[in-house]
Design a protein around this motif. Structure first.
Motif, mmCIF file in Angstrom:
data_model
loop_
_atom_site.group_PDB
_atom_site.id
_atom_site.type_symbol
_atom_site.label_atom_id
_atom_site.label_comp_id
_atom_site.label_asym_id
_atom_site.label_seq_id
_atom_site.Cartn_x
_atom_site.Cartn_y
_atom_site.Cartn_z
ATOM 1 N N GLN A 169 0.835 -1.205 0.000
ATOM 2 C CA GLN A 169 0.000 0.000 0.000
ATOM 3 C C GLN A 169 0.866 1.249 0.000
ATOM 4 O O GLN A 169 0.585 2.219 -0.716
ATOM 5 N N ALA A 170 1.935 1.236 0.793
ATOM 6 C CA ALA A 170 2.853 2.376 0.826
ATOM 7 C C ALA A 170 3.556 2.540 -0.517
ATOM 8 O O ALA A 170 3.755 3.664 -1.007
ATOM 9 N N LEU A 171 3.935 1.428 -1.133
ATOM 10 C CA LEU A 171 4.587 1.486 -2.437
ATOM 11 C C LEU A 171 3.654 2.077 -3.496
ATOM 12 O O LEU A 171 4.058 2.960 -4.260
ATOM 13 N N MET A 172 2.417 1.606 -3.535
ATOM 14 C CA MET A 172 1.464 2.103 -4.533
ATOM 15 C C MET A 172 1.205 3.587 -4.341
ATOM 16 O O MET A 172 1.084 4.341 -5.316
ATOM 17 N N GLU A 173 1.120 4.024 -3.092
ATOM 18 C CA GLU A 173 0.929 5.451 -2.816
ATOM 19 C C GLU A 173 2.128 6.239 -3.338
ATOM 20 O O GLU A 173 1.976 7.332 -3.912
ATOM 21 N N GLY A 174 3.322 5.683 -3.158
ATOM 22 C CA GLY A 174 4.511 6.347 -3.664
ATOM 23 C C GLY A 174 4.527 6.436 -5.175
ATOM 24 O O GLY A 174 4.973 7.445 -5.747
ATOM 25 N N ILE A 175 4.036 5.408 -5.840
ATOM 26 C CA ILE A 175 4.021 5.397 -7.308
ATOM 27 C C ILE A 175 3.018 6.413 -7.856
ATOM 28 O O ILE A 175 3.335 7.210 -8.745
ATOM 29 N N VAL A 176 1.796 6.409 -7.334
ATOM 30 C CA VAL A 176 0.769 7.303 -7.887
ATOM 31 C C VAL A 176 1.025 8.767 -7.546
ATOM 32 O O VAL A 176 0.494 9.669 -8.189
ATOM 33 N N THR A 177 1.868 9.029 -6.538
ATOM 34 C CA THR A 177 2.204 10.409 -6.181
ATOM 35 C C THR A 177 3.627 10.769 -6.615
ATOM 36 O O THR A 177 4.123 11.852 -6.280
ATOM 37 N N ASN A 178 4.284 9.863 -7.358
ATOM 38 C CA ASN A 178 5.648 10.091 -7.868
ATOM 39 C C ASN A 178 6.628 10.422 -6.745
ATOM 40 O O ASN A 178 7.492 11.294 -6.877
ATOM 41 N N HIS A 179 6.510 9.695 -5.633
ATOM 42 C CA HIS A 179 7.397 9.902 -4.498
ATOM 43 C C HIS A 179 8.699 9.147 -4.738
ATOM 44 O O HIS A 179 8.673 7.972 -5.091
ATOM 45 N N LYS A 180 9.820 9.805 -4.555
ATOM 46 C CA LYS A 180 11.103 9.200 -4.921
ATOM 47 C C LYS A 180 11.581 8.139 -3.928
ATOM 48 O O LYS A 180 12.124 7.114 -4.319
ATOM 49 N N MET A 181 11.436 8.382 -2.641
ATOM 50 C CA MET A 181 11.927 7.442 -1.628
ATOM 51 C C MET A 181 10.795 7.119 -0.664
ATOM 52 O O MET A 181 10.261 8.013 -0.006
ATOM 53 N N VAL A 182 10.439 5.856 -0.581
ATOM 54 C CA VAL A 182 9.346 5.412 0.277
ATOM 55 C C VAL A 182 9.922 4.556 1.394
ATOM 56 O O VAL A 182 10.401 3.439 1.163
ATOM 57 N N PHE A 183 9.899 5.089 2.619
ATOM 58 C CA PHE A 183 10.330 4.337 3.795
ATOM 59 C C PHE A 183 9.106 3.715 4.468
ATOM 60 O O PHE A 183 8.073 4.372 4.619
ATOM 61 N N VAL A 184 9.227 2.457 4.865
ATOM 62 C CA VAL A 184 8.159 1.791 5.610
ATOM 63 C C VAL A 184 8.788 1.106 6.825
ATOM 64 O O VAL A 184 9.585 0.171 6.663
ATOM 65 N N PRO A 185 8.473 1.567 8.046
ATOM 66 C CA PRO A 185 7.630 2.726 8.367
ATOM 67 C C PRO A 185 8.333 4.036 8.037
ATOM 68 O O PRO A 185 9.551 4.085 7.876
#
Length: 299
Positions: A244-260
């Protein structure tokens, strides 16, 4: 421009950036549609790869799924088809450059131009450095970074020509923070994070701003690859929340997605805290898992 004017420009840009970030806290982020995109996912036969494929299927994307496990990738495809997605599968060993290039040629010839590439495939061995076998070290680098490079080289030219696309690198928190008994794995993931950052900079320098990049860096995920992981920093992640965090990063063009997301704070602390304090924090975090410990005998 003299140094004084350049310094003023930097300060003005810094202030503007902080104000922009503050305003964005109250403004909905613009999200792009994934419908109709041709998405290629490596390592799609299980875990994060399978869950990511299912999410793209829900967004009406067209899917090309790669995995070394024929049964696993076909199971993923069947689940995606139940959601109405068009899916093609390929059995590919992403440690072998020739297989990657051959499969990529078939995709381009028979299916079309990939617009979103998800370099997800990865392998892990948890053991102390001297007990990790040579072939295990080689395979981790062949899959975790070289495989990402070969796949990207196969599909990037068309993205460059169209100035359109998205390249996703599934890395790890181990690409920012080191863990004992995972020396080779951490090294390969540091390389993956570096690849993402360098590629992002190069695309910008070439004026290819229509090609977006995203890097996913989660902590331990409950996939079964690492035995009995635990930490006082928080719970072990479930696949669904990571995807879910990855998909949010893709659709918002976020460069670095840390989880958490609080990993970004830890990264800052690592750069400003003295070594003695950092060592104490690491002991307090108690990151643990079952690993093979023992020096390999010389052969």
């Amino acid at each position: 421009m003299n140094l004084f004017l350049e310094l003023l420009l930097f300060l003005a840009t810094l202030l503007y950036s902080y104000l922009e970030a503050f305003v964005k806290l109250f403004v909905p982020v613009r999200r792009k549609s994934l419908g109709g995109e041709l998405v290629l996912i490596t390592g799609a036969g299980h875990g994060v790869g399978r869950a990511t494929a299912l999410e793209f299927a829900k967004h009406q994307s067209r899917l090309v799924l790669w995995d070394i496990n024929k049964h696993g990738v076909e199971e993923t495809a069947a689940e995606c088809q139940k959601l109405g997605a068009t899916v093609q599968t390929f059995v590919v060993d992403c440690s072998k450059r020739e297989e990657i290039y051959s499969a990529a040629d078939k995709v381009k010839k028979d299916i079309g131009d990939v617009t979103i590439l998800v370099n997800n495939v990865g392998v892990i061995t948890a053991a102390d450095f001297l007990s990790t076998q040579d072939h295990q070290i080689e395979r981790m680098f062949e899959v975790n970074i070289l495989g990402h490079m070969w796949t990207t080289r196969a599909f990037l030219p068309v993205m460059m020509n169209n100035n359109y696309g998205h390249i996703v690198t599934v890395a790890s928190a181990a690409g920012h923070f080191v863990t004992p008994f995972m020396v080779a794995y951490c090294s390969s993931k540091f390389a993956a994070v570096g690849f993402h950052k360098a590629l992002t900079e190069e695309l910008s320098a070439l004026g290819k701003n229509g090609i977006k990049t995203t890097c996913l860096c989660p902590v331990f995920i409950n996939t079964g690859f690492v035995k009995n992981p635990s930490t006082r920093l928080g719970k072990i992640l479930e696949i669904e929340e990571v995807v879910q965090a990855l998909m949010e990063g893709i659709v918002t063009n976020h460069k670095m997605v840390f989880v958490p997301s609080n990993q970004s704070i830890a990264l800052l602390l690592e750069r400003v805290f003295p070594e003695r304090a950092l060592n104490l924090l690491k002991k307090m975090s108690e990151v643990k898992f079952d690993a093979v410990i023992g020096q390999r005998s010389a052969q």
